[in-house]
Design a protein around this motif. Sequence first.
Motif, PDB file in Angstrom:
ATOM      1  N   MET A  94     -14.642   9.936  -7.511  1.00  0.00           N
ATOM      2  CA  MET A  94     -13.691   8.902  -7.895  1.00  0.00           C
ATOM      3  C   MET A  94     -14.227   7.537  -7.469  1.00  0.00           C
ATOM      4  N   HIS A 122      -0.376   3.975  -7.937  1.00  0.00           N
ATOM      5  CA  HIS A 122      -1.274   4.958  -8.543  1.00  0.00           C
ATOM      6  C   HIS A 122      -1.200   6.327  -7.859  1.00  0.00           C
ATOM      7  N   LEU A 148      -2.879  10.374  -8.895  1.00  0.00           N
ATOM      8  CA  LEU A 148      -3.986  10.740  -8.014  1.00  0.00           C
ATOM      9  C   LEU A 148      -3.714  12.083  -7.345  1.00  0.00           C
ATOM     10  N   HIS A 165      -5.668  14.750  -9.772  1.00  0.00           N
ATOM     11  CA  HIS A 165      -6.992  14.702  -9.157  1.00  0.00           C
ATOM     12  C   HIS A 165      -7.038  15.275  -7.751  1.00  0.00           C
ATOM     13  N   VAL A 175      -5.845  14.527  -4.863  1.00  0.00           N
ATOM     14  CA  VAL A 175      -5.964  13.685  -3.675  1.00  0.00           C
ATOM     15  C   VAL A 175      -4.775  13.963  -2.751  1.00  0.00           C
ATOM     16  N   SER A 183      -3.892   9.200  -1.090  1.00  0.00           N
ATOM     17  CA  SER A 183      -3.560   8.579  -2.378  1.00  0.00           C
ATOM     18  C   SER A 183      -2.915   7.217  -2.169  1.00  0.00           C
ATOM     19  N   SER A 213      -4.530   3.865  -3.629  1.00  0.00           N
ATOM     20  CA  SER A 213      -3.712   3.034  -4.516  1.00  0.00           C
ATOM     21  C   SER A 213      -3.685   1.592  -4.026  1.00  0.00           C
ATOM     22  N   PHE A 237      -9.526   3.343 -12.201  1.00  0.00           N
ATOM     23  CA  PHE A 237     -10.355   4.360 -11.558  1.00  0.00           C
ATOM     24  C   PHE A 237     -11.329   4.937 -12.573  1.00  0.00           C
TER      25      PHE A 237
END
Length: 264
Positions: A1, A161, A165, A169, A171, A176, A180, A249
């Motif tokens: 990422m 975000h 995330l 993804h 996280v 996260s 963010s 991202f």
Amino acid sequence: MRLHVNTAGTGWQWVKRGMRTFFRQPLALTGLFFMFMVVASLLSLVPVVGTALSLVLVPAATLGLMAATREAENKRFPMPTVLALAFRGGPERTRAMLVLGGLYAIAVLAVITVANLFSGPAPLPAPEAGDMGAEAMGLVVRPGMLAAMLLYLPVSLAFWHAPPLVYWHGVKPAKSLFFSLVACWGNKGALTVFTLGWMGVFMAFGLALGLISSLLGGAAAFQVVLYPLVLLMAAMFHTSLWFSFRDSFRFDDEATDATDSTAA
């Protein structure tokens, strides 16, 4: 990422793309936002813990609205079940989203608690005070309201975000929030233009509403159409959040695409 830094003008592109995508499925996207508001309102009626429960669902609702935006962007109709996406990805994802929701509830309740310390008794209106604009300005400049706005800003950026995330993804919730914040700071120019752009859109809608209301019947007509318009504008704003995340991202995997089928 990897963090992707956008130019300030990209913020206006997020506004335009959000509006364009919203009007592909305006009834569906507005309906989804309304469904969340109804659920949150019903939960808030639960004694003692109701407000906290409704706040826990906010990150999950944000994720669902992002997924609905992707559906609309791909010219598909977002089904109501998309709002429950956060709880349909298995125990691990569900647990992570609930942890994120719990962190959001704690943060918001802390903001409210601290802001209340700055709030004194509301001043009684003067006998001649009947101007709604002056009254609204008085609410904005109260110390408690200003404190809440300032304290909520970092909370908003930390959770901006975080839901995608965590869910798409993998996280961890705490990480996260950090990612963010870093992404929002790196794209502060674009987010500033994004915010100003939406403020301009809301003002334009408000002026149009006032003009239409004056033609149709004044204050009574204004009250009738105010809530539906606020609901529509809020849904439209949330539609654009997906684009700010996607442009902030860069991912080495295709985890987001792999979960498309769960959003349908």
